[in-house]
Scaffold this motif. Sequence first.
Motif, PDB file in Angstrom:
ATOM      1  N   SER A  97       7.195  49.496  35.828  1.00  0.00           N
ATOM      2  CA  SER A  97       6.605  48.323  35.199  1.00  0.00           C
ATOM      3  C   SER A  97       6.881  47.086  36.045  1.00  0.00           C
TER       4      SER A  97
ATOM      5  N   ARG B 116       5.183  45.840  25.849  1.00  0.00           N
ATOM      6  CA  ARG B 116       6.416  46.023  26.623  1.00  0.00           C
ATOM      7  C   ARG B 116       7.135  44.687  26.746  1.00  0.00           C
TER       8      ARG B 116
ATOM      9  N   LYS C 293      10.517  43.212  28.994  1.00  0.00           N
ATOM     10  CA  LYS C 293      11.415  43.592  30.090  1.00  0.00           C
ATOM     11  C   LYS C 293      12.271  42.397  30.492  1.00  0.00           C
TER      12      LYS C 293
ATOM     13  N   SER D 207      14.196  47.468  29.639  1.00  0.00           N
ATOM     14  CA  SER D 207      12.804  47.424  29.188  1.00  0.00           C
ATOM     15  C   SER D 207      12.622  48.254  27.927  1.00  0.00           C
TER      16      SER D 207
ATOM     17  N   HIS E 234       9.344  49.831  25.651  1.00  0.00           N
ATOM     18  CA  HIS E 234       7.913  50.093  25.703  1.00  0.00           C
ATOM     19  C   HIS E 234       7.478  50.766  24.398  1.00  0.00           C
TER      20      HIS E 234
END
Length: 566
Positions: free
Chosen positions: A184, A253, A255, A269, A271
Amino acid sequence: MKENLALPTFRNNSRLRGVSSLTFLCTALTAFPISGGAAKGPTVKCIYKPEHNPTNSDDRCIATKETFTVRGKRAVFISPVSTTHITAQEMQAYRMQTLGDIAERVPNLSYTNTTPNNPVLMVRGLGGTEDEGPVLYTPVLIDGVPVPSFAMGQMFDFSNVDVLRGPQLTEGINAFGGMVSAQSRDPGNHLGGALDFEYGTGNRKRATFSGDLPINASTSLRLSVGGETADGYIHNHVLNRHDTGGWHGWFGRIKLLHKDSAGGEWRFSLHHMLNHGGNDYFETPQNARNHVSHNTSEGVNDTEYLLGSAQYHRRFNQHMILDVTFGGVSTDWRYSNPYSVFSANSGFTLPTRQIGGSVMLSGTSGKIDWKGGLYGQQVKRWAPYDFDMSPYYASRTTATLATANIAFMGEIGWHFSKNWRLVPSLRIEHVNSSLSNWTSSMSGDTPYAYSVQESLPRQTLSKTAPLPGLKLEYNPRSSGKLNQFGWLSYSRSFLPPNYSPYGSYASTVSIPYASSYGNNLELGYRLGDLTNRWSIEATGFANFLSNLQVSATNGAGESLIGTARA
């Protein structure tokens, strides 16, 4: 078969059913820009000589606006494995928004699926039905955490995706056929955001938002959210609907990136993806070609995952790098066919929970470089299945599969001459598997009444497999403005044994299917310019497989995983 990153379009919807042994030999030609792992902010980019050593002070550096973060892995150009590196820009240009989109444009990566959002990947012809058991021919990783490809759904806000073909002995998780690893995007150090809207055929609508929020000089946050809806491409004449093969869902998401005072980089992170879809895909070939259906219902094909990942990267000095990854994922797949497909209610729910991580240390000392580490994972899967054709026949099975594996891995590189490097490697994989809570009930009222009930006590097995590898690399000095790199490699691959959860009889379910093994050879050559703007690659490989795990139906009508013995 060609491995060609001129990004050709092809699709393979076939499913492997039974093979006694397989051998493939392919050559490849690849031309594409090579990109490093990029973050944000101005820095210095170094153009390395072909025999680059981190201690060599003669490398030339030029100013650039990109940041290249070393993660303890070798540059793509001098990686002795057939690899496709896909950047965020390429994914945007080619509208790669699902794993199926990537498989259509990446050489020797194909897929079989019933909807675009949950493909099962195959690398070089190797793949299997992931709903049958917990073993993956081709693991898919998001920020270092494996997730079943059927739960991947929409891809969004990735900085890059790497497709590695062939067994991977020292990349963490065991990979029999290959690996797909997605990273990501890192948070940026400037406040900003972006909105994106798309509209396409099949009444497909997609909207995404992403934004960066710097917290302080060493910490920043990134948020990405989006959603998609589509009618699909099916016209159901019975229901008079055009959306029975469609889907709708959302994804998000968050992060966090933190750089500590010791030079370490922390990435956390979270998700989440939720997708609801129809399953109106079972028709005659003629109707399928015309995108027409006469099913009496749309069916169900819903997938969801919640994934958390923590990554730590630190370069202690020019000679040692540490990478640590830990995470877990919860996935759910709810699947049912339209009633008219079998004149029965049939389907399953497939919740899976897994947790694991890896610790990898790499370094150099003179003419020797090395890499070693530990990987561990625990997976638990519940596998109920219903098939109800009452009053003639009805069955229900339940099962819980649990798998724990730990692997020790390492490799040593020896630069025994100016242009040559020899790399022996070893992976020792240990697996414990169990089948519990298995029950089976079968009954019917017509033409006569009967009822069968069976169950099993907990079944267990374990297996330890040493997996050696050997690579010979050729990396001469640049000739004019060109770099060269060649490799010859051997690796031993392994898929662990386990139990078939959907069998109807205790006598067959209690017998585990056997391990799969492969002896894999690969010969490759790359040619590219010094600035990594382009490269050309040719790759040949041969896989000699035994006891290949395949899904099949036996004479009693049981859906089982078996091995096609050599």
